[in-house]
Design a protein around this motif. Structure first.
Motif, PDB file in Angstrom:
ATOM      1  N   SER A   3       0.847  -1.186   0.000  1.00 47.33           N
ATOM      2  CA  SER A   3       0.000   0.000   0.000  1.00 47.33           C
ATOM      3  C   SER A   3       0.883   1.236   0.000  1.00 47.33           C
ATOM      4  CB  SER A   3      -0.918  -0.002   1.225  1.00 47.33           C
ATOM      5  OG  SER A   3      -0.137  -0.020   2.418  1.00 47.33           O
ATOM      6  N   PRO A   4       0.340   2.394  -0.412  1.00 50.71           N
ATOM      7  CA  PRO A   4       1.129   3.630  -0.404  1.00 50.71           C
ATOM      8  C   PRO A   4       1.590   3.986   1.000  1.00 50.71           C
ATOM      9  CG  PRO A   4      -0.890   3.885  -1.682  1.00 50.71           C
ATOM     10  CD  PRO A   4      -1.005   2.582  -0.949  1.00 50.71           C
ATOM     11  N   GLY A  32       4.003   8.353  -0.853  1.00 50.00           N
ATOM     12  CA  GLY A  32       4.934   7.683  -1.749  1.00 50.00           C
ATOM     13  C   GLY A  32       4.316   6.424  -2.324  1.00 50.00           C
ATOM     14  N   ILE A  33       4.585   6.161  -3.621  1.00 49.70           N
ATOM     15  CA  ILE A  33       3.992   4.995  -4.274  1.00 49.70           C
ATOM     16  C   ILE A  33       4.977   4.349  -5.247  1.00 49.70           C
ATOM     17  CG2 ILE A  33       1.564   5.648  -4.109  1.00 49.70           C
ATOM     18  CD1 ILE A  33       1.753   6.834  -6.899  1.00 49.70           C
ATOM     19  N   VAL A  34       4.837   3.044  -5.419  1.00 51.21           N
ATOM     20  CA  VAL A  34       5.551   2.306  -6.460  1.00 51.21           C
ATOM     21  C   VAL A  34       4.766   2.476  -7.760  1.00 51.21           C
ATOM     22  CG1 VAL A  34       6.277   0.033  -7.264  1.00 51.21           C
ATOM     23  CG2 VAL A  34       6.481   0.619  -4.840  1.00 51.21           C
ATOM     24  N   VAL A  35       5.418   2.983  -8.798  1.00 46.60           N
ATOM     25  CA  VAL A  35       4.734   3.228 -10.062  1.00 46.60           C
ATOM     26  C   VAL A  35       5.218   2.307 -11.182  1.00 46.60           C
ATOM     27  CG1 VAL A  35       4.269   5.628  -9.470  1.00 46.60           C
ATOM     28  CG2 VAL A  35       6.367   5.047 -10.713  1.00 46.60           C
ATOM     29  N   TYR A  44      -1.308   3.013  -5.865  1.00 48.47           N
ATOM     30  CA  TYR A  44      -2.017   4.244  -6.217  1.00 48.47           C
ATOM     31  C   TYR A  44      -2.440   4.989  -4.960  1.00 48.47           C
ATOM     32  CZ  TYR A  44      -2.430   2.181 -10.876  1.00 48.47           C
ATOM     33  OH  TYR A  44      -2.143   1.608 -12.101  1.00 48.47           O
ATOM     34  N   ILE A  45      -2.531   6.300  -5.085  1.00 53.04           N
ATOM     35  CA  ILE A  45      -3.102   7.133  -4.032  1.00 53.04           C
ATOM     36  C   ILE A  45      -4.520   7.491  -4.454  1.00 53.04           C
ATOM     37  CG2 ILE A  45      -2.967   9.320  -2.798  1.00 53.04           C
ATOM     38  CD1 ILE A  45       0.045   9.299  -3.372  1.00 53.04           C
ATOM     39  N   THR A  46      -5.483   7.180  -3.608  1.00 55.54           N
ATOM     40  CA  THR A  46      -6.880   7.508  -3.888  1.00 55.54           C
ATOM     41  C   THR A  46      -7.445   8.333  -2.741  1.00 55.54           C
ATOM     42  OG1 THR A  46      -7.210   5.487  -5.174  1.00 55.54           O
ATOM     43  CG2 THR A  46      -9.173   6.587  -4.349  1.00 55.54           C
ATOM     44  N   ASN A  92      -2.687  -5.372  -6.289  1.00 59.09           N
ATOM     45  CA  ASN A  92      -1.766  -4.355  -6.802  1.00 59.09           C
ATOM     46  C   ASN A  92      -1.560  -4.441  -8.313  1.00 59.09           C
ATOM     47  OD1 ASN A  92      -0.598  -4.916  -3.751  1.00 59.09           O
ATOM     48  ND2 ASN A  92      -0.548  -2.762  -4.359  1.00 59.09           N
ATOM     49  N   HIS A  93      -2.614  -4.752  -9.059  1.00 59.79           N
ATOM     50  CA  HIS A  93      -2.503  -4.790 -10.515  1.00 59.79           C
ATOM     51  C   HIS A  93      -2.609  -3.384 -11.084  1.00 59.79           C
ATOM     52  CE1 HIS A  93      -6.880  -4.442 -10.244  1.00 59.79           C
ATOM     53  NE2 HIS A  93      -6.868  -4.057 -11.510  1.00 59.79           N
ATOM     54  N   VAL A  94      -2.126  -3.215 -12.305  1.00 60.53           N
ATOM     55  CA  VAL A  94      -2.151  -1.911 -12.958  1.00 60.53           C
ATOM     56  C   VAL A  94      -3.573  -1.565 -13.401  1.00 60.53           C
ATOM     57  CG1 VAL A  94      -1.558  -2.950 -15.189  1.00 60.53           C
ATOM     58  CG2 VAL A  94      -1.153  -0.514 -14.804  1.00 60.53           C
TER      59      VAL A  94
END
Length: 206
Positions: A3-4, A32-35, A44-46, A92-94
């Motif tokens: 998670s972020p 912070g996020i893994v892109v 993602y940040i929501t 954590n899929h795109v």
């Protein structure tokens, strides 16, 4: 699943496991996020908006990013998507089924020192309740660069200063009438509601 992260001042700002970075404008912290990671892994940040966006209004949307020191990869396609309902990415899929309304297009963002602004304008449909920030492209369609330094084999960005500014309504005067004959008249009407302190001026040309 991952998670972020939220990095808070006086805790893990400026120093954290991903690098060293101060918050922009001395704020309380940043996210912070893994892109980009193997097998289309994404974070993602929501966030739910305080109020639904107003139909027909033009909004300027902006957020700032910077690449974490320990990232081995940098990418270009960082974007923001506005939606009626909350988006989720199980396992954590795109989220490549969505096209972000705001997206960076200048080039790969390699800056690890300063903050880079991602900005764009958007005309609301009146149903937008959530924003989601991240990379909405699969690995093969993501523009990326392998860097000389970086201990972690993925791309990680800090996110700060997200803003949505209402620019008030956009008007289209006479969409089917290109001119008014000399001596003719026309009625001007503002369809969308506006703040009471806004004034308008009609300046005809001959």
């Amino acid at each position: 699943d991952a998670s972020p992260e939220y990095f808070k001042c006086n805790g893990n700002v400026p120093n954290n496991v991903f690098g060293n970075q101060s918050s922009r404008n001395s704020g309380d912290g940043y996210a912070g996020i893994v892109v980009l990671h193997s097998d289309n892994f994404r974070e993602y940040i929501t966030q739910k908006l305080k109020a639904t966006l107003i139909n027909g209004h033009s909004y300027t949307i902006s957020f700032y990013v910077t690449l974490a020191d320990n990232s081995a990869y940098a990418i270009k396609q960082l974007g923001l998507y506005l939606s009626e309902t909350k988006l989720t990415n199980g396992n954590n899929h795109v989220l490549d089924e969505y096209d972000p309304q705001i997206e960076y297009t200048v080039g790969v963002i390699k800056d690890k020192a300063g903050w880079v602004q991602i900005k764009g304008d958007f005309i609301a449909k009146g149903v937008e309740n959530y924003i989601t920030i991240g990379n909405f492209h699969v690995d093969d369609e993501t523009d990326k660069a392998l860097l000389d330094n970086g201990d972690y084999p993925f791309s990680y960005y800090y996110i700060d200063d997200v803003s949505i500014i209402d620019n008030y309504p956009i008007f289209s005067l006479f969409p089917t009438l290109p001119y008014i004959c000399l001596g003719g008249t026309a009625r001007l009407q503002i369809v969308n509601s506006s703040p009471s302190n806004v004034t308008y001026q009609w300046s005809p040309t001959v």
